[in-house]
Every structure is written in structure tokens, then in C-alpha cells.
Design an enzyme around this catalytic site. Structure first.
Site, PDB file in Angstrom:
ATOM      1  N   LYS A   1       0.822  -1.209   0.000  1.00 45.01           N
ATOM      2  CA  LYS A   1       0.000   0.000   0.000  1.00 45.01           C
ATOM      3  C   LYS A   1       0.864   1.270   0.000  1.00 45.01           C
ATOM      4  O   LYS A   1       2.082   1.205   0.233  1.00 45.01           O
ATOM      5  CB  LYS A   1      -0.936  -0.055   1.218  1.00 45.01           C
TER       6      LYS A   1
ATOM      7  N   TYR B   1     -12.363  -2.438  -3.599  1.00 44.79           N
ATOM      8  CA  TYR B   1     -12.875  -2.619  -2.238  1.00 44.79           C
ATOM      9  C   TYR B   1     -14.404  -2.548  -2.187  1.00 44.79           C
ATOM     10  O   TYR B   1     -14.976  -2.247  -1.130  1.00 44.79           O
ATOM     11  CB  TYR B   1     -12.263  -1.565  -1.307  1.00 44.79           C
TER      12      TYR B   1
ATOM     13  N   PHE C   1     -15.607   2.986   7.256  1.00 41.84           N
ATOM     14  CA  PHE C   1     -14.227   3.377   6.919  1.00 41.84           C
ATOM     15  C   PHE C   1     -13.972   3.392   5.407  1.00 41.84           C
ATOM     16  O   PHE C   1     -12.846   3.636   4.975  1.00 41.84           O
ATOM     17  CB  PHE C   1     -13.227   2.456   7.618  1.00 41.84           C
TER      18      PHE C   1
ATOM     19  N   ARG D   1      -1.083 -14.473   4.167  1.00 42.08           N
ATOM     20  CA  ARG D   1      -1.805 -13.840   5.282  1.00 42.08           C
ATOM     21  C   ARG D   1      -0.980 -13.947   6.575  1.00 42.08           C
ATOM     22  O   ARG D   1      -0.973 -13.025   7.390  1.00 42.08           O
ATOM     23  CB  ARG D   1      -3.177 -14.487   5.485  1.00 42.08           C
TER      24      ARG D   1
ATOM     25  N   THR E   1      -4.986  -7.441  10.668  1.00 46.36           N
ATOM     26  CA  THR E   1      -5.375  -6.184  10.005  1.00 46.36           C
ATOM     27  C   THR E   1      -4.930  -4.969  10.817  1.00 46.36           C
ATOM     28  O   THR E   1      -4.425  -3.987  10.258  1.00 46.36           O
ATOM     29  CB  THR E   1      -6.913  -6.156   9.834  1.00 46.36           C
TER      30      THR E   1
ATOM     31  N   ARG F   1       2.968  -6.315   8.952  1.00 47.81           N
ATOM     32  CA  ARG F   1       2.222  -5.206   9.554  1.00 47.81           C
ATOM     33  C   ARG F   1       2.820  -4.789  10.899  1.00 47.81           C
ATOM     34  O   ARG F   1       2.861  -3.598  11.215  1.00 47.81           O
ATOM     35  CB  ARG F   1       0.748  -5.574   9.670  1.00 47.81           C
TER      36      ARG F   1
ATOM     37  N   ASN G   1      -2.054   0.271   6.799  1.00 39.30           N
ATOM     38  CA  ASN G   1      -1.538  -0.999   7.330  1.00 39.30           C
ATOM     39  C   ASN G   1      -0.682  -1.783   6.330  1.00 39.30           C
ATOM     40  O   ASN G   1      -0.605  -3.003   6.392  1.00 39.30           O
ATOM     41  CB  ASN G   1      -2.674  -1.838   7.934  1.00 39.30           C
TER      42      ASN G   1
ATOM     43  N   HIS H   1      -2.007  -5.507   1.478  1.00 35.04           N
ATOM     44  CA  HIS H   1      -3.267  -6.230   1.263  1.00 35.04           C
ATOM     45  C   HIS H   1      -2.932  -7.647   0.806  1.00 35.04           C
ATOM     46  O   HIS H   1      -1.969  -7.845   0.063  1.00 35.04           O
ATOM     47  CB  HIS H   1      -4.105  -5.550   0.170  1.00 35.04           C
TER      48      HIS H   1
ATOM     49  N   GLU I   1      -9.486 -10.997  -7.662  1.00 31.89           N
ATOM     50  CA  GLU I   1      -8.599  -9.845  -7.450  1.00 31.89           C
ATOM     51  C   GLU I   1      -7.437  -9.840  -8.449  1.00 31.89           C
ATOM     52  O   GLU I   1      -7.027  -8.778  -8.920  1.00 31.89           O
ATOM     53  CB  GLU I   1      -8.059  -9.868  -6.011  1.00 31.89           C
TER      54      GLU I   1
HETATM   55  P1  IDP Z   1      -7.526  -7.255   5.516  1.00 37.61           P
HETATM   56  O1  IDP Z   1      -6.827  -6.196   4.693  1.00 37.61           O
HETATM   57  O2  IDP Z   1      -6.687  -7.695   6.696  1.00 37.61           O
HETATM   58  O3  IDP Z   1      -8.030  -8.411   4.681  1.00 37.61           O
HETATM   59  P2  IDP Z   1     -10.286  -6.299   5.631  1.00 37.61           P
HETATM   60  O4  IDP Z   1     -11.232  -6.582   6.749  1.00 37.61           O
HETATM   61  O5  IDP Z   1     -10.531  -6.966   4.315  1.00 37.61           O
HETATM   62  O6  IDP Z   1      -8.807  -6.578   6.177  1.00 37.61           O
HETATM   63  O7  IDP Z   1     -10.321  -4.728   5.427  1.00 37.61           O
HETATM   64  C1  IDP Z   1      -9.726  -4.123   4.290  1.00 37.61           C
HETATM   65  C2  IDP Z   1      -8.952  -2.905   4.724  1.00 37.61           C
HETATM   66  O8  IDP Z   1      -9.859  -1.930   5.242  1.00 37.61           O
HETATM   67  C3  IDP Z   1      -7.951  -3.164   5.853  1.00 37.61           C
HETATM   68  O9  IDP Z   1      -6.721  -3.644   5.421  1.00 37.61           O
HETATM   69  C4  IDP Z   1      -7.839  -1.794   6.485  1.00 37.61           C
HETATM   70  O10 IDP Z   1      -6.916  -0.980   5.760  1.00 37.61           O
HETATM   71  C5  IDP Z   1      -9.237  -1.237   6.310  1.00 37.61           C
HETATM   72  N1  IDP Z   1     -10.015  -1.455   7.526  1.00 37.61           N
HETATM   73  C6  IDP Z   1     -10.602  -2.600   7.939  1.00 37.61           C
HETATM   74  N2  IDP Z   1     -11.241  -2.432   9.111  1.00 37.61           N
HETATM   75  C7  IDP Z   1     -11.056  -1.133   9.438  1.00 37.61           C
HETATM   76  C8  IDP Z   1     -11.501  -0.339  10.555  1.00 37.61           C
HETATM   77  O11 IDP Z   1     -12.175  -0.800  11.469  1.00 37.61           O
HETATM   78  N3  IDP Z   1     -11.104   0.959  10.528  1.00 37.61           N
HETATM   79  C9  IDP Z   1     -10.348   1.508   9.520  1.00 37.61           C
HETATM   80  N4  IDP Z   1      -9.922   0.771   8.462  1.00 37.61           N
HETATM   81  C10 IDP Z   1     -10.285  -0.525   8.433  1.00 37.61           C
END
Ligand code: IDP
Length: 141
Positions: free
Chosen positions: A11, A51, A59, A87, A93, A104, A114, A117, A128
Site C-alpha cells: 500500500k 474494495y 471506513f 496472510r 489487520t 504489519r 496498514n 493487502h 482480485e
Molecule cells: P484485511 O486487509 O486484513 O483483509 P479487511 O477486513 O478486508 O482486512 O479490510 C480491508 C482494509 O480496510 C484493511 O486492510 C484496512 O486498511 C481497512 N479497515 C478494515 N477495518 C477497518 C476499521 O475498522 N477501521 C479503519 N480501516 C479498516
């Protein structure tokens, strides 16, 4: 064991920190091969489409704004159990919850920024990968 492919995105925060090579080294040490790669400035529409599953989440706008704040590095990784292995390398996350030594934990500043992805299942990975790469851009080896 299944030979799988997964989509990885480094990212904008991690690209800005100049750690593409350090992250690639972790992939290689874990037995994942980079079989396609491109650096790209995502448009708002591309980030929103990628997304789309999160579009009702509070968010969503912040996530899209962040994903277009600078270039991203997008790659297809191939290896045994690539989805889960990737993963595990990424960590949770929320970097505050990510295990020590994960990408991370080492490179991410917050749940918003973070660092990486990774696809969450083989089926999502196929969708994807096709979102960003033509079949002719992927070099299985
Ligand atoms: P992942 O990237 O670990 O698979 P996902 O739940 O698919 O997590 O969420 C996608 C992205 O959305 C996350 O990587 C993060 O950047 C953002 N995200 C997820 N949950 C939150 C939140 O509660 N607050 C802010 N950003 C979030």
C-alpha cells in the site's frame, strides 16, 4: 498441499517508506514467487471497485482516500498454500494486534495505513488477480 496464487498489494504507506524490497524478500524466503508485478497509481474508481465489498462500511471513504494517496505495488504470488502463507506473513489487520515479525507489525502505523493487502481465499484471489492483471502479464514458473 495446493499450489495457489494470491494477490498482494504493497500500500502507499509502505511504498513511501521504501520497503518494497524488504517485503519481497519476506515473500521469497517463505517460498512465494512473484509471478507478476506492477507499480500503479490507482484512480478513485479503481480503488472503489477493488474494495466494493466494503462500500457500506464506515471506513470505506478513508480506505479509498488512503489507497489513492500514492502509488501502490501490486503483485501475484504463487506457492504452496499461498493465500494462507501470505496472510501469515502480513499479520493481523490492526498492526497493534499483529504478531511480532509480521509485515504489519514491522511496517504498518495504523489500521488505516496498514502496509499490505492480501487475498483472503483462493476464490477471492482469482477475482482480485483478474482485476489488475491480464493472463498474458502473469508468468507462471
Ligand atoms: P484485511 O486487509 O486484513 O483483509 P479487511 O477486513 O478486508 O482486512 O479490510 C480491508 C482494509 O480496510 C484493511 O486492510 C484496512 O486498511 C481497512 N479497515 C478494515 N477495518 C477497518 C476499521 O475498522 N477501521 C479503519 N480501516 C479498516
Amino acid at each position: 498441499m495446493a499450489l495457489e496464487r494470491t494477490l498482494s498489494i504493497i500500500k502507499p504507506d509502505a511504498v513511501a517508506k521504501n520497503v518494497i524490497g524488504e517485503i519481497y524478500a519476506r515473500f521469497e524466503k517463505a517460498g512465494l514467487k512473484v509471478i507478476a508485478a506492477k507499480q500503479k497509481q490507482l484512480s478513485r474508481a479503481e480503488a472503489e471497485g477493488f474494495y466494493a465489498v466494503h462500500k457500506e462500511r464506515p471506513f470505506f471513504k478513508a480506505l479509498v482516500d488512503f489507497m489513492i494517496s500514492g502509488p501502490v505495488m501490486i503483485q501475484v504470488l504463487q506457492g504452496e498454500n499461498a493465500v494462507l502463507r501470505h496472510r501469515e506473513l502480513m499479520g493481523a489487520t490492526n498492526p497493534k494486534e499483529a504478531a511480532p515479525g509480521t509485515i504489519r507489525a514491522d511496517f504498518a502505523d495504523s489500521i488505516d495505513a496498514n502496509a499490505v493487502h492480501g487475498s483472503d481465499a483462493a476464490e477471492t484471489a482469482a477475482v482480485e488477480i483478474a482485476y489488475f492483471f491480464a493472463a498474458t502479464e502473469i508468468h507462471s514458473r
